[in-house]
Design a protein around this motif. Sequence first.
Motif, PDB file in Angstrom:
ATOM      1  N   LEU A   1       0.846  -1.186   0.000  1.00  0.00           N
ATOM      2  CA  LEU A   1       0.000   0.000   0.000  1.00  0.00           C
ATOM      3  C   LEU A   1       0.878   1.232   0.000  1.00  0.00           C
ATOM      4  CD1 LEU A   1       0.066   1.341   3.071  1.00  0.00           C
ATOM      5  CD2 LEU A   1      -1.561  -0.453   3.544  1.00  0.00           C
ATOM      6  N   THR A   2       0.279   2.331  -0.370  1.00  0.00           N
ATOM      7  CA  THR A   2       0.976   3.611  -0.288  1.00  0.00           C
ATOM      8  C   THR A   2       0.144   4.531   0.587  1.00  0.00           C
ATOM      9  OG1 THR A   2      -0.071   4.561  -2.261  1.00  0.00           O
ATOM     10  CG2 THR A   2       2.004   3.352  -2.578  1.00  0.00           C
ATOM     11  N   CYS A   3       0.827   5.466   1.215  1.00  0.00           N
ATOM     12  CA  CYS A   3       0.119   6.449   2.021  1.00  0.00           C
ATOM     13  C   CYS A   3       0.818   7.799   1.894  1.00  0.00           C
ATOM     14  CB  CYS A   3       0.013   6.011   3.476  1.00  0.00           C
ATOM     15  SG  CYS A   3       1.565   5.748   4.339  1.00  0.00           S
ATOM     16  N   ARG A   4       0.066   8.814   2.200  1.00  0.00           N
ATOM     17  CA  ARG A   4       0.541  10.195   2.108  1.00  0.00           C
ATOM     18  C   ARG A   4       1.382  10.529   3.329  1.00  0.00           C
ATOM     19  NH1 ARG A   4      -4.240  14.359   1.540  1.00  0.00           N
ATOM     20  NH2 ARG A   4      -4.644  12.995  -0.235  1.00  0.00           N
ATOM     21  N   GLY A   5       2.618  10.953   3.092  1.00  0.00           N
ATOM     22  CA  GLY A   5       3.482  11.361   4.183  1.00  0.00           C
ATOM     23  C   GLY A   5       2.923  12.576   4.910  1.00  0.00           C
ATOM     24  N   GLY A   6       3.334  12.734   6.161  1.00  0.00           N
ATOM     25  CA  GLY A   6       2.915  13.884   6.942  1.00  0.00           C
ATOM     26  C   GLY A   6       1.563  13.726   7.608  1.00  0.00           C
ATOM     27  N   THR A   7       0.949  12.556   7.493  1.00  0.00           N
ATOM     28  CA  THR A   7      -0.375  12.340   8.085  1.00  0.00           C
ATOM     29  C   THR A   7      -0.330  11.419   9.292  1.00  0.00           C
ATOM     30  OG1 THR A   7      -0.850  10.422   6.697  1.00  0.00           O
ATOM     31  CG2 THR A   7      -1.467  12.596   5.818  1.00  0.00           C
ATOM     32  N   GLY A   8       0.771  10.723   9.493  1.00  0.00           N
ATOM     33  CA  GLY A   8       0.862   9.726  10.555  1.00  0.00           C
ATOM     34  C   GLY A   8       0.396   8.355  10.117  1.00  0.00           C
TER      35      GLY A   8
ATOM     36  N   PRO B   1       9.892  11.368  -2.464  1.00  0.00           N
ATOM     37  CA  PRO B   1       9.719  12.700  -1.884  1.00  0.00           C
ATOM     38  C   PRO B   1       8.865  13.610  -2.777  1.00  0.00           C
ATOM     39  CG  PRO B   1      12.027  12.036  -1.857  1.00  0.00           C
ATOM     40  CD  PRO B   1      11.289  11.041  -2.700  1.00  0.00           C
ATOM     41  N   ASN B   2       7.978  14.348  -2.131  1.00  0.00           N
ATOM     42  CA  ASN B   2       7.160  15.369  -2.807  1.00  0.00           C
ATOM     43  C   ASN B   2       6.359  14.839  -3.992  1.00  0.00           C
ATOM     44  OD1 ASN B   2       8.097  17.308  -0.985  1.00  0.00           O
ATOM     45  ND2 ASN B   2       9.886  17.732  -2.257  1.00  0.00           N
ATOM     46  N   ALA B   3       5.970  13.599  -3.963  1.00  0.00           N
ATOM     47  CA  ALA B   3       5.240  12.997  -5.088  1.00  0.00           C
ATOM     48  C   ALA B   3       3.768  13.376  -5.110  1.00  0.00           C
ATOM     49  CB  ALA B   3       5.374  11.479  -5.044  1.00  0.00           C
ATOM     50  N   ILE B   4       3.249  13.833  -3.980  1.00  0.00           N
ATOM     51  CA  ILE B   4       1.824  14.157  -3.875  1.00  0.00           C
ATOM     52  C   ILE B   4       1.698  15.651  -3.607  1.00  0.00           C
ATOM     53  CG2 ILE B   4      -0.308  13.729  -2.597  1.00  0.00           C
ATOM     54  CD1 ILE B   4       0.984  10.992  -1.791  1.00  0.00           C
ATOM     55  N   ARG B   5       0.922  16.320  -4.460  1.00  0.00           N
ATOM     56  CA  ARG B   5       0.689  17.753  -4.247  1.00  0.00           C
ATOM     57  C   ARG B   5      -0.754  17.934  -3.809  1.00  0.00           C
ATOM     58  NH1 ARG B   5       1.647  22.015  -8.940  1.00  0.00           N
ATOM     59  NH2 ARG B   5      -0.295  21.123  -9.682  1.00  0.00           N
ATOM     60  N   VAL B   6      -0.940  18.300  -2.542  1.00  0.00           N
ATOM     61  CA  VAL B   6      -2.284  18.487  -2.017  1.00  0.00           C
ATOM     62  C   VAL B   6      -2.738  19.943  -2.101  1.00  0.00           C
ATOM     63  CG1 VAL B   6      -2.244  16.447  -0.548  1.00  0.00           C
ATOM     64  CG2 VAL B   6      -1.435  18.615   0.365  1.00  0.00           C
ATOM     65  N   ALA B   7      -1.795  20.837  -2.325  1.00  0.00           N
ATOM     66  CA  ALA B   7      -2.094  22.252  -2.543  1.00  0.00           C
ATOM     67  C   ALA B   7      -0.909  22.847  -3.288  1.00  0.00           C
ATOM     68  CB  ALA B   7      -2.319  22.977  -1.224  1.00  0.00           C
ATOM     69  N   GLU B   8      -1.093  24.049  -3.778  1.00  0.00           N
ATOM     70  CA  GLU B   8      -0.052  24.692  -4.592  1.00  0.00           C
ATOM     71  C   GLU B   8       1.314  24.692  -3.901  1.00  0.00           C
ATOM     72  OE1 GLU B   8       1.530  25.978  -7.918  1.00  0.00           O
ATOM     73  OE2 GLU B   8      -0.613  25.544  -7.738  1.00  0.00           O
TER      74      GLU B   8
ATOM     75  N   TYR C   1       3.455  19.841  -0.654  1.00  0.00           N
ATOM     76  CA  TYR C   1       3.845  18.575  -1.267  1.00  0.00           C
ATOM     77  C   TYR C   1       4.088  17.554  -0.164  1.00  0.00           C
ATOM     78  CZ  TYR C   1       4.594  21.119  -5.614  1.00  0.00           C
ATOM     79  OH  TYR C   1       4.419  21.878  -6.745  1.00  0.00           O
ATOM     80  N   ARG C   2       3.694  16.303  -0.430  1.00  0.00           N
ATOM     81  CA  ARG C   2       3.883  15.230   0.547  1.00  0.00           C
ATOM     82  C   ARG C   2       4.602  14.053  -0.102  1.00  0.00           C
ATOM     83  NH1 ARG C   2       0.118  16.130   4.780  1.00  0.00           N
ATOM     84  NH2 ARG C   2      -0.314  18.357   4.695  1.00  0.00           N
ATOM     85  N   ASP C   3       5.293  13.294   0.731  1.00  0.00           N
ATOM     86  CA  ASP C   3       5.945  12.083   0.244  1.00  0.00           C
ATOM     87  C   ASP C   3       4.892  11.010  -0.031  1.00  0.00           C
ATOM     88  OD1 ASP C   3       8.279  13.437   0.779  1.00  0.00           O
ATOM     89  OD2 ASP C   3       8.903  12.133   2.430  1.00  0.00           O
ATOM     90  N   ASP C   4       5.190  10.162  -0.994  1.00  0.00           N
ATOM     91  CA  ASP C   4       4.394   8.959  -1.253  1.00  0.00           C
ATOM     92  C   ASP C   4       5.160   7.819  -0.579  1.00  0.00           C
ATOM     93  OD1 ASP C   4       2.516   7.198  -2.278  1.00  0.00           O
ATOM     94  OD2 ASP C   4       3.457   7.087  -4.244  1.00  0.00           O
ATOM     95  N   VAL C   5       4.603   7.288   0.496  1.00  0.00           N
ATOM     96  CA  VAL C   5       5.276   6.271   1.301  1.00  0.00           C
ATOM     97  C   VAL C   5       4.767   4.898   0.869  1.00  0.00           C
ATOM     98  CG1 VAL C   5       5.770   5.469   3.639  1.00  0.00           C
ATOM     99  CG2 VAL C   5       5.392   7.919   3.212  1.00  0.00           C
TER     100      VAL C   5
END
Length: 175
Positions: A129-136, A153-160, A163-167
Motif C-alpha cells: 500500500l501507499t500512504c501520504r506522508g505527513g499524516t501519521g 519525496p514530494n510525489a503528492i501535491r495536495v495544494a499549490e 507537497y507530501r511524500d508517497d510512502v
Amino acid sequence: MALTFTVDPAFDRTLRDGITALWADVSNAGGAVGFVPPVAEDEVRAELVKHLAAMAEGRTHLVVGRDEDGTVAATAFLTHNTHRLMRHWIGAYTVMVHPRHQGKGFGRALMAATADAAQRLDGIDAIRLTCRGGTGADRFYASCGYKEVGRVPNAIRVAEDDYRDDVIMLLPLFR
C-alpha cells in the motif's frame, strides 16, 4: 461495539451510497484517500465507479466493515497486480474508517480483516500500500506490521505549496 467485516459483499445501491458517504466524510475530515477537502459525494461517486468496474472484472476485492447499525464504517479495496512478474502481491487502496469511529481500534480490525482476505487468495504473498506522508498513516500501518520499503519525496501535491511524500509499505503474508 465492533465492526462486522464482509469480503466481496453483494453490491447494491445501499452499499454504493454507504461507501460514497464514508469516502466523502473521511476526505472532508482531512483523510488522505485521494481527495482534498472539500469534496462532494458526486466527485467521490465518479471515482467509486472505477473501483466497481475493477470488482466486476474480478481484479479488485472489497473488504467492508459495518457498525452495529449496519452502516458502512470502514473499507479497503484489494487490487490484483496485473504485471506477470508481480502477481504474487496485492495492493490495498482506499483504506478508511469513518471519523466517528476512529480511535476505537477499528483501523487495526480493518487491517487484520484485509490481511485475512488477502491470505485467502491464491498465490498472494504480500500486501502493498501507499500512504501520504505527513499524516501519521505510515506510523499506523507500521504498528499493523507493515514495513516502509520506499518513499518518493514530494510525489503528492495536495495544494499549490503543499507537497507530501508517497510512502510505500509492504506486509508479508505468512501462510
